[in-house]
Structures are given as structure tokens and as C-alpha cells.
Scaffold this active site. Sequence first.
Site, PDB file in Angstrom:
ATOM      1  N   SER A 273       0.779  -0.366   5.522  1.00  0.00           N
ATOM      2  CA  SER A 273       0.307  -1.069   4.500  1.00  0.00           C
ATOM      3  C   SER A 273       1.358  -1.741   3.496  1.00  0.00           C
ATOM      4  CB  SER A 273      -0.510  -0.019   3.366  1.00  0.00           C
ATOM      5  OG  SER A 273       0.423   0.494   2.663  1.00  0.00           O
ATOM      6  N   ASP A 274       0.640  -2.729   2.901  1.00  0.00           N
ATOM      7  CA  ASP A 274       1.540  -3.559   1.813  1.00  0.00           C
ATOM      8  C   ASP A 274       1.783  -2.167   0.705  1.00  0.00           C
ATOM      9  OD1 ASP A 274       3.132  -5.270   0.329  1.00  0.00           O
ATOM     10  OD2 ASP A 274       1.699  -6.905   0.646  1.00  0.00           O
ATOM     11  N   TRP A 275       2.679  -2.644  -0.226  1.00  0.00           N
ATOM     12  CA  TRP A 275       2.774  -1.616  -1.209  1.00  0.00           C
ATOM     13  C   TRP A 275       1.708  -1.593  -2.162  1.00  0.00           C
ATOM     14  CZ3 TRP A 275       5.783  -1.859   2.836  1.00  0.00           C
ATOM     15  CH2 TRP A 275       6.729  -1.255   2.721  1.00  0.00           C
TER      16      TRP A 275
END
Length: 729
Positions: A273-275
Amino acid sequence: MRLKPLAMTAMLLSAVSTAALAQVQPWMNAKLSPDERARLLDQQMTEDERIAILHGPLGVGIFGAKLPAGAIGSAGFIPGNARLGIPALQESDASLGVANPANVRPGDGATPLPSGLAMASSFDPDIAYAAGSMVGHEAWSKGLNVLLGGGVDLIRDPRNGRNFEYYSEDPLLSGLMAGEAIRGTQEQHVVSTIKHFALNDQETGRMTLSANIGEAAARESDLLAFEIAIEGGRPGSVMCAYNRVNSVYACENDQLLNKTLKGDWAYPGWVMSDWGAVHSVKAAANGLDQESGEQLDGTAWFNKPLKAALASGEIPAARVSDMSRRILRSMFAAGLFDHPATKTPIDYDADNAVAKRAAEEGIVLLSNPGGLLPLAKTARSIVVIGGDADAGVLSGAGSSQVVPVGGPARTVQIGGEGLIDLNGVIVYDRSSPLAAIKAKARGAHVTFEPGRYPKAAAEAAKAADVAIVFANQWMTEGADAPDLTLPSGQDALIAAVTKANPHTIVVLQTGGPVLMPWLDQAGAVVEAWYSGAKGGEAIADVLFGDADATGRLPITFPASEAQLPRPDLPGVGLAPTAKFDVDYAEGSEVGYRWFAQKGLKPLFPFGFGLSYTHFDYSGLKVTGGQSLTVRFDVKNTGGRPGSDTPQVYLTDAAGKAHVRLIGFQRVALQPGESRTVTLTADPRLLASFDEAAHRWRLDGGVYHVAVGASSADMKLTGEAKLAPKTMKP
């Protein structure tokens, strides 16, 4: 080479220990495939050990987080497993060089690369490979083993705050450049991501917007860029995006992650995932393999909630095993087990040379009507105006921000709230254009005028033989530009200077296209983008002709915002949590394809760029069959060496009008030298995606192509017949 006895003994002991380890831990046998090694290792993991590598915290002490034990300091961290010999994942932002967020590794600078747009302007995949290799080696030498790079989102809106990280508006150019950058990184035994999957095309509302597009249009544009890059670079991980795609969050989008990426494309690596992009545990079922920066999600979904979902049967045990195997497989494939990242000295001079070459090849000469450039070194007086050119060259901000070795040349705090407050520091890399110009023009009186007041700048320009105005457009993650004007009154500054001195050169340091109301009055215009560690020297080399002007635009410069598919940026003025739609009605007709379809004349077209010499094209031959093969000759008809980038466009596909880039090649030629260029098109670039059949469809018939110096300057035309066929998605 003869080995000394001690060295031979050490090698034998190492071989024995490796063999012994492989007996105890068979997954350490490097002769096995990454898939087999991952399978063997996963078999030995407990449920808790699997869960442990599926989520991780921030790797830096910000937002109230503490530096995790074992983390060397970077964007993210996944703890290792000492029992099984699994190394920790030390994950660094690295779009344009190795980042050091919040100075978590005190004083640890790195080599800043030119922006993605600058590198794409070279139209040279070798540049991208060298850049990726350089960043990968620096990361490995700092103890980092995962790089969050590989930005390949197409540029659908020139106001996007992250355009400078990406490559272009075209899927072929973006895919080839990103793929080579990723390949270069992973050959240094560092995993590279590719991001942001998919349609992360504006910062306004990036956490809430829904990018709405049909499957065929997405397959022929943004997804094709990812597909080409994944095929070429084989990234170990795909980072999913913040935004929603057709109303479903990208990081739990079954269509994107399971059906397209892992199904149609048979992608073997893992999806991270992106943060702050995970919204529920169901993301695991829908294709997400690892949660990153879990504090930003509010709930660590892939920790206790995932355990509960596993216990209830909501998430099958086989799926959790698949998640861990994918991570381990990429770690084995990139060499993280066999070649662990080790802190070693870095040759920054060599790395600076890589950055300088990329900057030089990416500088685009946009206008030179009277031949003012290249500058004669006999000029008696030169005034350099504005742009903080006395200090250094501009860089873009956000997670991709690189702090140069020795620290920035200058920083400017702009203020603001939210992400702008976090990212709101303008950083200038340590390469002064003023100093580089002085070094080139040793016989001239070279002065600097800050450019704060147009009147003072005009007076300084009037007193000089030549004026060089540096104009800046600073862009950052987290904010889009409200329009395409140069900020802070710089258009008025340039207008005043060009009126005072017709021998005025405008050097643009921008994160994307800008409008130029003063264009007709300027003696020359150069797009330098964000030019990195040696940008000042690269700019001076091009201005004085020690390097040819070879860059070509990877993005269309509109004549006004009214020409864009969405003249008003969607989401402006809405609350940060408000959900809204961005309808991509242009479909696959992105950038120059939109302009061609609508018959619009841009300020500067895609692929455009002037040179200090001249090139002719001739002898076009087009052959068909299963694809198109295009052959033609390029000749340098000017009086000095130079490089050209002839481009091949599809203009008609079996009776359907198109303008689509299907090939290009950078060619370096001496005066009078010619070379034959042969290009074969990827059939997907000639085809359309058939949603009903779920296949690429190439219609039989006559296909027309053109060879040009840009998307709007076709020099040669030809045609050939293709047989009908379909291809797997």
C-alpha cells in the site's frame, strides 16, 4: 588470476558454510528458483511469522511515531526474522534519489537526479537505466533494500503537483523509461516498486477522489504504461494508489489488483500500500499483500484484524500464505538474501556525472528565432536574473525530496497548512547556474540581479549585452498548481526584461508546462526542468553550446487551460474528506492525442525540441504482417555534431484515425553523417482493447504511419497491411 593461500582458504570456508546453511535452511540454496525458495521458506513460517511481514510501521519518527527497533531510518520498515534468516525491509522513498525524511539519518545526503520529466525529455532509456542503477547502488550502500520509486502514472493534467516525479503523457515513453529505471535499481540487489497503481493523476483530493474510466480506455493508456514497465523492469513490488478507481479504493480494488495485475498480467511480486491508503481488512482478499506505514491508516488492518479475519475464515489461510510468498519471492529474486545491503563508501563524483548527463540530455530548447543560442563566449557583459540562480537549481518537494550531499545550497520556507506545511520548504540543489555561467564566460563581466523588482531587473538587462532570466515553478506532493502561470509575478518580470533587452534568454525551471505570454519577445527559451546535482553546469553547457540541445518534450504545453479536458481542476474548494468524481471523458486520448482529436494547437507539442544542428529524414519503408516495421534514414545536415529523436506515429488504423506514438530512437550524428533507423511497433500500440472479448484486437487492413520531429510535425508518411489477430490481455 592466482589466489593467495589465505584468500583461497577464505573462499573455501565461505563455500562450505553456504552449503551447510543450505542443508539446514534449504531456501538459502541460490541454485533454486525464487518461487521454490519462497515456497520452502513459507512452509516453515508460523501464522504469526507470516502476519509479521504483511504489515509495518513508519521507518521515521514523525506524526508521533517512534523509530522502530532495527530500522536505520527511512519511509517504512518491515522487521526481519532472525529464526528464519529473513532480512528486514528498509524502505526508502527514491523517485529521484535516496530520500532522508526528517533527517532521520543525520547528515546522510544523496545524489539528486533531475526530475522524471527531465529524464523522459532525453527519450533515452539508457539514461533511465543509468539513473536507476545509480540510485539503487547508493541505497544498497546506505543499508537500504527497498526503493519506493518507479512512478509511471500518465500525466493527464499539467497542474498535477507530482508530475515532476513522473515521465510523460504517453504510455510507450513512460513504460520504457520506468521499466529501465526499475531494472537498473533491481540489478543492484534492491527491490524497486512501481507506483502509483493506478490513475493517481492529481493531488487535489487524492485520498478521496474516484478516477472514473472505462476498462478499454484504461488498458490503452495508463494501464498500458504500467504493463510495459512491469514487463521491462520486473519490479519486485507494485504500490497501489490513494485514490479510488471507478468508486473502489485502489488498494482494495479487485479489478485492478487481482483480475488485471495478478490475473491477466501474471504478476508474481507483491502489492504494497501507499502510506495511509488502507481502509479495511478486506483489502487482503482483494489483492493487497502488505500494509505500509500502518500508523497513518489509524488501524493496523493487517495485524490483529487480519488475524481475526483469518480465524473466522473471512480471509483463507491460503491467501495469507500467498501474500507472504509473494514478498519472499521478490526478496529472493532481487538478491536481498544472497547480497544483503551493506554500508559502504559511495563515489559521489561518479554519481554526479550520471545526474549531469541526464540533465544535459533532458534540457529542451523551445525557442531560438534569431539564433541567440548557443551563446558566444566573446560576450562582454551578461546579467543573470532571478530564480535563485546564484545559489543552485530548483528541486521538487514531497516524499521524493532528496537532500544533496553537504546539504542544500539554499532553502526557502513558504508556509502553509496540512501537507504544504510538511513539504513547504523549497530546496535548491548545490549547483549554481551563475557560477557555471561565469566559468564559461571568463572574458565577460557577469553579474547577478535577484529579480525581485521588474524595474530594477529591466535596468540591469538594458546595461548588459545578454540577459539570462531564470524563472521557477516550484511543485510539491500534496498540492496542485491552480493554473499554468508562473507564480510570484515572474511573467511580469520576464516581460520587463525582454522589453529592455531583446537578447534575453529565459531558462525555465518548472515541474511541468507553463504559459508564456512573453514568448514572442524572448530571444530564446530553454526548459531545464528540475536539473539535479549538476544542473547548473548542465544548463551552462547547453547555453554555451558545449552540449547540443537534445531534449524533446515528453508532455504537451497547452496554449491555455481552456484546451484541457478539464479546464477547471476537479475538487478545488471541497473539504479534505469530501468524496468526488473525476470523469476521464478523454479516455485513452491523453495529452497530444487529445489535442489531435480536438484539432487544438498547443503552445508546444509533445516531442518538440530544437537543436543546434539540422536533421533530415528520408527513405521511409513500412512493412506489415503481424506488426509494423518502419525503416528510414536520419542525416545530420548541419555543421556541428548533435542528437535527434525521430518519432514514429500511427495515424490511421484500418480506417480509424489515430495519432499514437509507436516508436522512437535517439540518434547521435556527426555533421554529414546518416544512419538507418529500424523500429518494430508493439502490436498493442496498434490495437484496441475489446472489453467484451477481454482481448487486444488488431483489425486487418491498411495502417498508416508518419515519421516526425514531434507529434505535430510529420515529415514522412507510409503505410502497410496488417493481418487481423487478437492478443491476450
